[in-house]
Write an enzyme that holds these catalytic residues in place. Structure first.
Site, PDB file in Angstrom:
ATOM      1  N   LYS A 209       0.954  -1.177   0.070  1.00 14.47           N
ATOM      2  CA  LYS A 209       0.074  -0.106   0.130  1.00 14.47           C
ATOM      3  C   LYS A 209       0.930   1.151   0.178  1.00 14.47           C
ATOM      4  O   LYS A 209       1.691   1.544   1.022  1.00 14.47           O
ATOM      5  CB  LYS A 209      -0.909   0.157   1.315  1.00 14.47           C
ATOM      6  CG  LYS A 209      -1.592   1.405   1.836  1.00 14.47           C
ATOM      7  CD  LYS A 209      -2.257   1.852   0.798  1.00 14.47           C
ATOM      8  CE  LYS A 209      -3.107   3.304   1.385  1.00 14.47           C
ATOM      9  NZ  LYS A 209      -2.088   4.404   1.093  1.00 14.47           N
TER      10      LYS A 209
ATOM     11  N   GLU B  78       9.482   1.390  11.205  1.00 15.79           N
ATOM     12  CA  GLU B  78      10.550   2.342  10.736  1.00 15.79           C
ATOM     13  C   GLU B  78       9.924   3.878  10.919  1.00 15.79           C
ATOM     14  O   GLU B  78       9.272   4.163  10.206  1.00 15.79           O
ATOM     15  CB  GLU B  78      11.384   2.442   9.558  1.00 15.79           C
ATOM     16  CG  GLU B  78      12.632   2.932   9.485  1.00 15.79           C
ATOM     17  CD  GLU B  78      12.456   4.202   8.700  1.00 15.79           C
ATOM     18  OE1 GLU B  78      12.502   5.242   9.476  1.00 15.79           O
ATOM     19  OE2 GLU B  78      12.649   4.287   7.539  1.00 15.79           O
TER      20      GLU B  78
ATOM     21  N   CYS C 103      13.236  10.779   7.478  1.00 16.44           N
ATOM     22  CA  CYS C 103      13.228  10.579   8.998  1.00 16.44           C
ATOM     23  C   CYS C 103      14.712  10.683   9.725  1.00 16.44           C
ATOM     24  O   CYS C 103      14.649  10.564  10.828  1.00 16.44           O
ATOM     25  CB  CYS C 103      12.789   9.185   9.129  1.00 16.44           C
ATOM     26  SG  CYS C 103      11.094   8.835   8.561  1.00 16.44           S
TER      27      CYS C 103
ATOM     28  N   GLU D  98       9.539  16.544  14.810  1.00 19.91           N
ATOM     29  CA  GLU D  98      10.047  16.384  13.801  1.00 19.91           C
ATOM     30  C   GLU D  98       9.697  17.467  12.517  1.00 19.91           C
ATOM     31  O   GLU D  98       8.566  17.831  12.279  1.00 19.91           O
ATOM     32  CB  GLU D  98       9.843  15.041  13.010  1.00 19.91           C
ATOM     33  CG  GLU D  98      10.759  14.310  12.142  1.00 19.91           C
ATOM     34  CD  GLU D  98      10.387  12.908  11.657  1.00 19.91           C
ATOM     35  OE1 GLU D  98       9.297  12.664  12.055  1.00 19.91           O
ATOM     36  OE2 GLU D  98      11.190  12.315  11.237  1.00 19.91           O
TER      37      GLU D  98
HETATM   38  C1  SIN Z   1      13.321   7.686   5.742  1.00 20.41           C
HETATM   39  O1  SIN Z   1      13.053   8.973   5.710  1.00 20.41           O
HETATM   40  O2  SIN Z   1      12.495   7.050   6.150  1.00 20.41           O
HETATM   41  C2  SIN Z   1      14.367   6.962   5.034  1.00 20.41           C
HETATM   42  C3  SIN Z   1      15.739   7.687   5.005  1.00 20.41           C
HETATM   43  C4  SIN Z   1      16.730   6.861   4.204  1.00 20.41           C
HETATM   44  O3  SIN Z   1      16.565   5.590   3.940  1.00 20.41           O
HETATM   45  O4  SIN Z   1      17.691   7.425   4.051  1.00 20.41           O
END
Ligand code: SIN
Length: 488
Positions: free
Chosen positions: A184, A260, A294, A391
């Site tokens: 998805k 994650e 992230c 964030e």
């Molecule tokens: C992400 O922002 O979830 C992944 C970043 C990355 O793989 O460098």
């Protein structure tokens, strides 16, 4: 330059869902628009899959599983290798498609195609290494063996900020292990996912082994994927808030999960750092994908002795970043994903400024348009500001001041998140001391770029569960089965 019309005419430009090997409309016939974040212009109308479509994809994955898992590992590796080759062959137009639907500058989009393809290549190689074990037994007439077997049907729920790499990071190890997968993709970026599905089918990934179900009803589809007893594993990349919800929903059927989730990455710049490296590393860690990753630097802690020099030089470097639509030219920064993202950045900057933050450069929307924000540096940031806790997911670099190593570590760890972290220092003793004390799954030392398919990616605390990529990345898609054999 990649032409928009060439992207839209590419064979992989698909707007239907891929369910059980067939390109199909949603059962309801509904579609939703996909827009170019730079202009808001609609570039596609994509099948808006319903919960019923999700059920069909799961059933197809379950039906395809026995044949796929019983193939030899080499067979699966060969198919994955063909998929990798096709992704690489289509690199320019795939990168163009990514720039168009996600807004990432073309150079970064090309790098993501390579990064994403890297996971397919890596796990094509790892497919043949899911060894089991023979254990010295506890009794003379027993033999103990351990098999590693695929978990079964996997649901992968993926984000918009890496529309290719976050899919291959999950799908490649799952397929390599012998699992089947329903993806998805994020509703903001389904086109790259569908393009990957097209290339996977061309590579020979059999019907039902990989389904792609775009949908705007993320929570309804998420419920089906997490509650179906046929789905044995859920792998999610996205916010901690949604991860928490999916975890709770997965509890009913005791699924394996990989999460994650959000980050709040600290960067620690010590007085003894190589300042050129620290500036280059901070730029890379902060402004990749306009700050929308992230692992992006969220809080930049600089030791008092170099604070002013670092702030001044960073501001000069950030002022030079060019901003514009991803496809038009080789810009350093594209638009943010949508208007809401810009509003969130505005709110965090306004909060910081209202309690003493000093804007050294940027600090407002960019004249390029509604979804563009100026690359920004804010000095005199403090732990009291929202920007220290939330964030940013945007191109804003807040600079905090610290005096001692202990203080820096305490500030870095003052968050519920623990995904990436970075430090700049030339003192080897300090590097080990700090890297060991930082509560994070990953530490970049004298570099701002840490992502690669060959290393374990993942977080601690509320940044997630499990690791993706590397030698261990296939483990979460296998179960251990212990055999105890009486040979007497
Ligand atoms: C992400 O922002 O979830 C992944 C970043 C990355 O793989 O460098």
């Amino acid at each position: 330059m990649i032409r928009r019309e060439d992207i839209l005419a590419a064979p992989f430009f698909r707007q239907q869902a891929l369910i059980g090997g067939l390109w199909s409309d949603s059962e309801t016939g509904a579609t939703f628009p996909v827009t170019d974040p730079a202009t808001g212009e609609v570039i596609a109308q994509v099948a808006d899959c319903s919960p019923g479509d999700a059920e069909r994809a799961i059933e197809a994955a379950n039906a395809a599983w026995p044949d796929w898992k019983n193939r030899t590992a080499k067979d699966r590796a060969d198919v994955l290798r063909r998929w990798f080759d096709l992704v690489k062959e289509n690199r320019p137009l795939l990168a163009g498609l990514m720039s168009l639907e996600q807004g990432k500058p073309l150079r970064e989009a090309e790098a993501e195609v390579d990064y994403g393809a890297g996971y397919i290549e890596w796990f094509a190689e790892e497919a043949r290494r899911t060894d089991g074990a023979v254990i010295p037994a506890h009794a003379a007439d027993l033999r103990l063996l351990v098999l590693r077997q695929p978990v079964g049907v996997v649901a992968a729920i993926t984000p918009w900020n890496f529309p290719i790499a976050m899919i291959t990071r999950k799908v490649a190890p799952a397929l390599a292990a012998g699992c089947t997968v329903v993806v998805k993709p994020a509703s903001l970026t389904p086109l790259c996912a569908l393009a990957l599905g097209h290339l996977a089918a061309l590579a020979g990934i059999p019907e039902g082994v990989l389904s792609i179900i775009p949908s705007r009803s993320s929570s309804a589809i998420g419920k089906v994927l997490t509650q179906s007893p046929l789905v044995r594993k859920v792998s999610f990349t996205g916010s901690t808030e949604i991860g928490r919800l999916l975890l709770a929903q997965s509890a009913g059927t005791i699924k394996k999960v990989s999460m994650e989730l959000g980050g709040n990455a600290p960067v620690l710049v010590f007085d003894d750092a190589d300042i050129d490296k620290a500036i280059a590393g901070t730029l890379a860690a902060k402004f990749r994908n306009a700050g929308q990753t992230c692992v992006c630097a969220n809080r930049i802690y600089v030791q008092s002795g170099i604070y002013d020099a670092f702030a001044e030089r960073l501001a000069v470097a950030v002022r030079q970043l060019s901003v514009g639509p991803a496809l038009e030219d080789a810009f350093d920064q594209g638009p943010l994903i949508d208007g809401k993202a810009v509003e969130k950045v505005e709110e965090l900057v306004a909060d910081a400024v209202s309690i003493g933050g000093r804007v050294l450069t940027g600090g407002k929307r960019h004249s390029r348009g509604q979804t563009f924000y100026e690359p920004t540096v804010i000095a005199d940031a403090t732990q009291a500001m929202k920007i220290a806790r939330e964030e940013v997911f945007g191109p804003v670099a807040p600079l905090f001041r610290f005096d001692t190593e202990d203080e820096a570590v305490a500030m870095a760890n003052d968050t519920e998140f623990g995904l990436a972290s970075y430090m700049f220092s030339r003192d080897l003793g300090r590097i080990f001391r700090v890297a060991e004390r930082i509560e994070a799954g990953m530490v970049g030392i004298n570099t701002g770029l840490i992502s690669t398919e060959v290393a374990p990616f993942g977080g601690v605390k509320q940044s997630g569960l499990g690791r993706e990529g590397s030698r261990v990345g296939i483990d979460d898609y296998t179960e251990l089965k212990y055999l105890c054999l009486d040979v007497s």
